[in-house]
Design a protein around this motif. Structure first.
Motif, PDB file in Angstrom:
ATOM      1  N   VAL A 194       0.855  -1.180   0.000  1.00  0.00           N
ATOM      2  CA  VAL A 194       0.000   0.000   0.000  1.00  0.00           C
ATOM      3  C   VAL A 194       0.894   1.232   0.000  1.00  0.00           C
ATOM      4  CG1 VAL A 194      -1.593   1.355   1.423  1.00  0.00           C
ATOM      5  CG2 VAL A 194      -1.946  -1.108   1.149  1.00  0.00           C
ATOM      6  N   THR A 195       0.663   2.148  -0.924  1.00  0.00           N
ATOM      7  CA  THR A 195       1.491   3.354  -1.007  1.00  0.00           C
ATOM      8  C   THR A 195       0.764   4.603  -0.504  1.00  0.00           C
ATOM      9  OG1 THR A 195       0.781   3.687  -3.303  1.00  0.00           O
ATOM     10  CG2 THR A 195       2.824   2.450  -2.949  1.00  0.00           C
ATOM     11  N   ASN A 196      -0.469   4.442  -0.061  1.00  0.00           N
ATOM     12  CA  ASN A 196      -1.260   5.590   0.392  1.00  0.00           C
ATOM     13  C   ASN A 196      -0.617   6.276   1.585  1.00  0.00           C
ATOM     14  OD1 ASN A 196      -2.989   3.293  -0.655  1.00  0.00           O
ATOM     15  ND2 ASN A 196      -4.435   4.980  -0.815  1.00  0.00           N
ATOM     16  N   PRO A 197      -0.720   7.609   1.650  1.00  0.00           N
ATOM     17  CA  PRO A 197      -0.191   8.330   2.802  1.00  0.00           C
ATOM     18  C   PRO A 197      -1.130   8.205   4.004  1.00  0.00           C
ATOM     19  CG  PRO A 197      -1.276   9.851   1.321  1.00  0.00           C
ATOM     20  CD  PRO A 197      -1.296   8.514   0.634  1.00  0.00           C
ATOM     21  N   LEU A 198      -0.691   8.710   5.128  1.00  0.00           N
ATOM     22  CA  LEU A 198      -1.501   8.659   6.342  1.00  0.00           C
ATOM     23  C   LEU A 198      -2.767   9.504   6.203  1.00  0.00           C
ATOM     24  CD1 LEU A 198      -1.704   7.777   9.356  1.00  0.00           C
ATOM     25  CD2 LEU A 198      -0.437   9.866   9.927  1.00  0.00           C
ATOM     26  N   PHE A 229      -2.151  14.145  15.239  1.00  0.00           N
ATOM     27  CA  PHE A 229      -1.116  13.232  15.741  1.00  0.00           C
ATOM     28  C   PHE A 229       0.211  13.486  15.036  1.00  0.00           C
ATOM     29  CE2 PHE A 229       1.013   9.304  14.252  1.00  0.00           C
ATOM     30  CZ  PHE A 229       1.734   9.019  15.409  1.00  0.00           C
ATOM     31  N   ALA A 230       0.190  13.578  13.705  1.00  0.00           N
ATOM     32  CA  ALA A 230       1.412  13.788  12.940  1.00  0.00           C
ATOM     33  C   ALA A 230       2.084  15.107  13.330  1.00  0.00           C
ATOM     34  CB  ALA A 230       1.103  13.778  11.447  1.00  0.00           C
ATOM     35  N   LYS A 231       1.276  16.127  13.526  1.00  0.00           N
ATOM     36  CA  LYS A 231       1.798  17.449  13.897  1.00  0.00           C
ATOM     37  C   LYS A 231       2.463  17.418  15.271  1.00  0.00           C
ATOM     38  CE  LYS A 231       0.186  22.218  14.618  1.00  0.00           C
ATOM     39  NZ  LYS A 231      -1.025  23.100  14.607  1.00  0.00           N
ATOM     40  N   ILE A 232       1.788  16.812  16.244  1.00  0.00           N
ATOM     41  CA  ILE A 232       2.329  16.753  17.603  1.00  0.00           C
ATOM     42  C   ILE A 232       3.581  15.886  17.646  1.00  0.00           C
ATOM     43  CG2 ILE A 232       1.892  15.925  19.958  1.00  0.00           C
ATOM     44  CD1 ILE A 232       0.447  18.523  19.288  1.00  0.00           C
ATOM     45  N   ALA A 233       3.515  14.750  16.977  1.00  0.00           N
ATOM     46  CA  ALA A 233       4.650  13.825  16.996  1.00  0.00           C
ATOM     47  C   ALA A 233       5.911  14.500  16.479  1.00  0.00           C
ATOM     48  CB  ALA A 233       4.318  12.592  16.164  1.00  0.00           C
ATOM     49  N   GLN A 234       5.815  15.198  15.380  1.00  0.00           N
ATOM     50  CA  GLN A 234       7.003  15.789  14.787  1.00  0.00           C
ATOM     51  C   GLN A 234       7.422  17.096  15.463  1.00  0.00           C
ATOM     52  OE1 GLN A 234       5.411  14.318  10.698  1.00  0.00           O
ATOM     53  NE2 GLN A 234       7.463  15.096  10.390  1.00  0.00           N
ATOM     54  N   LYS A 243      10.194  12.635   7.843  1.00  0.00           N
ATOM     55  CA  LYS A 243      10.095  14.057   8.163  1.00  0.00           C
ATOM     56  C   LYS A 243       8.662  14.553   8.126  1.00  0.00           C
ATOM     57  CE  LYS A 243      14.389  15.149   8.975  1.00  0.00           C
ATOM     58  NZ  LYS A 243      14.804  15.607  10.316  1.00  0.00           N
ATOM     59  N   ASN A 244       7.894  14.130   7.121  1.00  0.00           N
ATOM     60  CA  ASN A 244       6.494  14.541   7.036  1.00  0.00           C
ATOM     61  C   ASN A 244       5.621  13.305   7.217  1.00  0.00           C
ATOM     62  OD1 ASN A 244       3.940  15.537   6.460  1.00  0.00           O
ATOM     63  ND2 ASN A 244       4.720  16.967   4.934  1.00  0.00           N
ATOM     64  N   LEU A 245       5.212  13.083   8.433  1.00  0.00           N
ATOM     65  CA  LEU A 245       4.485  11.862   8.776  1.00  0.00           C
ATOM     66  C   LEU A 245       3.143  11.781   8.069  1.00  0.00           C
ATOM     67  CD1 LEU A 245       5.219   9.531  10.697  1.00  0.00           C
ATOM     68  CD2 LEU A 245       3.770  10.599  12.414  1.00  0.00           C
ATOM     69  N   ALA A 246       2.519  12.914   7.813  1.00  0.00           N
ATOM     70  CA  ALA A 246       1.183  12.920   7.220  1.00  0.00           C
ATOM     71  C   ALA A 246       1.178  12.508   5.761  1.00  0.00           C
ATOM     72  CB  ALA A 246       0.557  14.308   7.368  1.00  0.00           C
ATOM     73  N   THR A 247       2.273  12.746   5.056  1.00  0.00           N
ATOM     74  CA  THR A 247       2.287  12.516   3.600  1.00  0.00           C
ATOM     75  C   THR A 247       3.283  11.456   3.139  1.00  0.00           C
ATOM     76  OG1 THR A 247       3.883  14.312   3.263  1.00  0.00           O
ATOM     77  CG2 THR A 247       1.541  14.881   3.155  1.00  0.00           C
ATOM     78  N   ALA A 248       4.035  10.871   4.048  1.00  0.00           N
ATOM     79  CA  ALA A 248       5.036   9.878   3.657  1.00  0.00           C
ATOM     80  C   ALA A 248       4.382   8.677   2.982  1.00  0.00           C
ATOM     81  CB  ALA A 248       5.820   9.415   4.886  1.00  0.00           C
ATOM     82  N   PRO A 249       4.954   8.174   1.879  1.00  0.00           N
ATOM     83  CA  PRO A 249       4.391   7.007   1.192  1.00  0.00           C
ATOM     84  C   PRO A 249       4.282   5.801   2.125  1.00  0.00           C
ATOM     85  CG  PRO A 249       6.096   8.039  -0.147  1.00  0.00           C
ATOM     86  CD  PRO A 249       6.153   8.697   1.195  1.00  0.00           C
ATOM     87  N   SER A 250       3.171   5.079   1.996  1.00  0.00           N
ATOM     88  CA  SER A 250       2.876   3.859   2.775  1.00  0.00           C
ATOM     89  C   SER A 250       2.486   4.145   4.213  1.00  0.00           C
ATOM     90  CB  SER A 250       4.053   2.870   2.748  1.00  0.00           C
ATOM     91  OG  SER A 250       4.340   2.469   1.417  1.00  0.00           O
ATOM     92  N   GLY A 251       2.441   5.406   4.598  1.00  0.00           N
ATOM     93  CA  GLY A 251       2.031   5.737   5.966  1.00  0.00           C
ATOM     94  C   GLY A 251       0.606   5.332   6.275  1.00  0.00           C
ATOM     95  N   GLY A 252      -0.239   5.251   5.244  1.00  0.00           N
ATOM     96  CA  GLY A 252      -1.642   4.916   5.456  1.00  0.00           C
ATOM     97  C   GLY A 252      -1.922   3.431   5.531  1.00  0.00           C
TER      98      GLY A 252
END
Length: 322
Positions: A194-198, A229-234, A243-252
């Protein structure tokens, strides 16, 4: 005539092993003398351990763990002794099939049980662990999993936020001071195609939320909670990757557990089907075949995001086996 049967599971209906046996039974009625080679496969979802065990000497250890609603259930993790490799199938403790249709609610379900299995595999002595992502009832970005490994998720008052993706809207701090000491000594891999982002229109909630029981009104709320969550974590751990948890490939993948595995376990994302095809030695088994049969429970737009059938078909094309 040599026929190779290499299907994925038929979600919530048949394991890939059961699919193999059913197809083989039908073939034998027509071609009793056919040489049939059964190679059950998995995309990381339910049945992945069983599929691997059909081709490799995989030891499965059964233990008690928490299901997505935090009830005690029986779940297993696998060990390939020669490689000192642990395999944790996320669906074992966090799977969709563990809940009835009425119980499915990704707003409250937790991946805590998956973390318990990871902990067991580490404590068994596995220095490398593959986490297979798929078939889950959770959408909590692997936060429940991380809780079971000692991470603390706190609100503005320093209190635990609770469980499920719905609780993430109250997240103010992630404390890793009490994480399991073996985390730093273990190499993790997360297997998915799966390559979808978070987050976003192709994110975890939008694409996969409905199959987990998310209603149309729930989907934007889940997406917003994951973004928070992604904002707080980073913000607290800017040196962590990705670096960008919300948009990283396979994060979803697996309800956001792809992002969670990368973030909490420092896991390397690997192709699930490439890994599975290598483990099962499918290419060698297809050599000299007259027909190659594959399939999954439903062919739809999600088939494009998971590559099990594509991987099988590519091998067939390479060897000119229809």
């Amino acid at each position: 005539m040599k026929i190779v049967i290499a299907p994925d599971s038929f979600k919530e209906s048949l394991s890939s092993g059961e699919v193999c046996r059913a197809i083989a039974k039908g073939i034998k009625k027509v071609y009793p003398k056919a040489k049939i080679v059964e190679v059950p496969l998995g995309d990381g979802g339910e049945g992945t351990l069983a599929a691997i065990q059909a081709s490799r000497p995989l030891k499965i250890k059964h233990v008690q763990a928490r299901d997505p609603l935090l009830r005690i259930c029986r779940a297993g993790y696998g060990i390939l002794e020669k490689e000192n490799l642990g395999i944790v199938e996320m669906a074992q403790a966090s799977g969709l099939e563990l809940l009835s249709i009425k119980e499915r609610n990704p707003w409250i379900t937790s991946s805590f049980g998956t973390g318990e299995l990871l902990r067991r595999a580490m404590e068994y002595g596995c220095k490398k662990i593959v986490l297979t992502l798929g078939g889950v009832a959770t959408n909590d970005a692997g936060v429940g999993m991380a809780k079971a490994l000692g991470y603390q998720f706190l609100d503005k008052k320093g209190q635990d936020i609770g469980n499920g993706v719905g609780a993430l809207k109250n997240l103010a701090k992630i404390d890793r001071s009490k994480v399991h000491p073996l985390l730093k000594k273990t190499k993790f891999f997360a297997a998915t195609d799966v390559t979808n982002p978070l987050c976003g229109p192709l994110g975890s909630a939008q694409v996969y939320g409905p199959q987990k029981g998310a209603t149309p009104s729930m989907i934007p709320k889940i997406d917003a909670a994951l973004r928070h969550f992604a904002k707080i974590a980073q913000r607290h751990h800017s040196s962590w990757k990705p670096k960008n948890l919300a948009t990283a490939p396979s994060g979803g993948a697996a309800g956001g557990a792809g992002a969670g595995a990368a973030f909490f376990l420092n896991a390397l994302i690997i192709s699930g089907i490439d890994w599975m095809l290598k483990l099962t030695e499918l290419e060698k088994k297809v050599t000299g075949a007259d027909i190659l049969i594959t399939g999954e429970g439903k062919l739809d737009e999600q088939t494009l995001y998971g590559k099990t059938l594509l991987g099988v078909a590519t091998i067939g094309k390479k060897q000119k086996v229809p």
